[in-house]
Structure formats: structure tokens, C-alpha cells
Scaffold this motif. Sequence first.
Motif, short mmCIF file in Angstrom:
data_model
loop_
_atom_site.label_atom_id
_atom_site.label_comp_id
_atom_site.label_asym_id
_atom_site.label_seq_id
_atom_site.Cartn_x
_atom_site.Cartn_y
_atom_site.Cartn_z
N GLY A 11 33.23 27.38 34.61
CA GLY A 11 33.05 27.78 33.23
C GLY A 11 33.49 29.20 32.96
N GLN A 12 33.72 29.99 34.00
CA GLN A 12 34.08 31.39 33.82
C GLN A 12 35.58 31.60 33.93
N HIS A 13 36.24 31.77 32.79
CA HIS A 13 37.69 31.97 32.80
C HIS A 13 38.09 33.23 33.57
N CYS A 14 37.16 34.16 33.74
CA CYS A 14 37.45 35.40 34.46
C CYS A 14 37.81 35.14 35.93
N SER A 15 37.37 34.02 36.46
CA SER A 15 37.62 33.73 37.87
C SER A 15 38.71 32.67 38.07
N TRP A 16 39.33 32.20 37.02
CA TRP A 16 40.36 31.18 37.15
C TRP A 16 41.63 31.77 37.74
N PRO A 17 42.26 31.06 38.66
CA PRO A 17 43.54 31.52 39.21
C PRO A 17 44.58 31.61 38.10
N GLY A 18 45.36 32.68 38.12
CA GLY A 18 46.42 32.86 37.13
C GLY A 18 45.97 33.53 35.85
N VAL A 19 44.67 33.80 35.71
CA VAL A 19 44.14 34.43 34.50
C VAL A 19 43.60 35.81 34.86
N ASP A 20 44.09 36.82 34.16
CA ASP A 20 43.54 38.17 34.31
C ASP A 20 42.89 38.55 32.99
N VAL A 21 41.81 39.28 33.10
CA VAL A 21 41.07 39.68 31.89
C VAL A 21 41.06 41.19 31.76
N CYS A 22 40.71 41.65 30.56
CA CYS A 22 40.56 43.09 30.33
C CYS A 22 39.48 43.62 31.26
#
Length: 75
Positions: A11-22
Amino acid sequence: GLLLSSWNTSGQHCSWPGVDVCRRRSKHPDRVAALRLASLNLSALIPPSLGDLFFLRELSLSGNYLSGKIPAAEP
């Protein structure tokens, strides 16, 4: 593939591979800042909701089979 299968279970997009967050110290922590999904053999229509990622600064989609236009961010 395997890389994106975790997107369905986490559920946490912050930990998805290929996704970087601010960064956390940012005024907008946890907002998607980069999508690095090059060369994953993805095939799909680019969704209009991509334009909802107002803080997106990097988009890497080369080496895939995507169709459609990359939408502009709507204010």
C-alpha cells in the motif's frame, strides 16, 4: 512483471520499485517525484491520471510498448 507485482501488494507507493518520492524534509513529502520504469516490457495505454502527479520531475518510460500521449498536469 515481477517488478510491478509488488505495486499490488504494498500500500505504500514510497517503497515501490521504480518510484521515487520527494524527500521527507520537503514541503511535500511522499509525493511521487520520479517514475523510472524504462525497459520493463510494459504494454499499456498511458493513463490520463499520470497528469495528476504534480510533483513529477522525472519520467523514464523508454523501452516499453506504451501508447497514447503523456498528459499535461492540470492545475
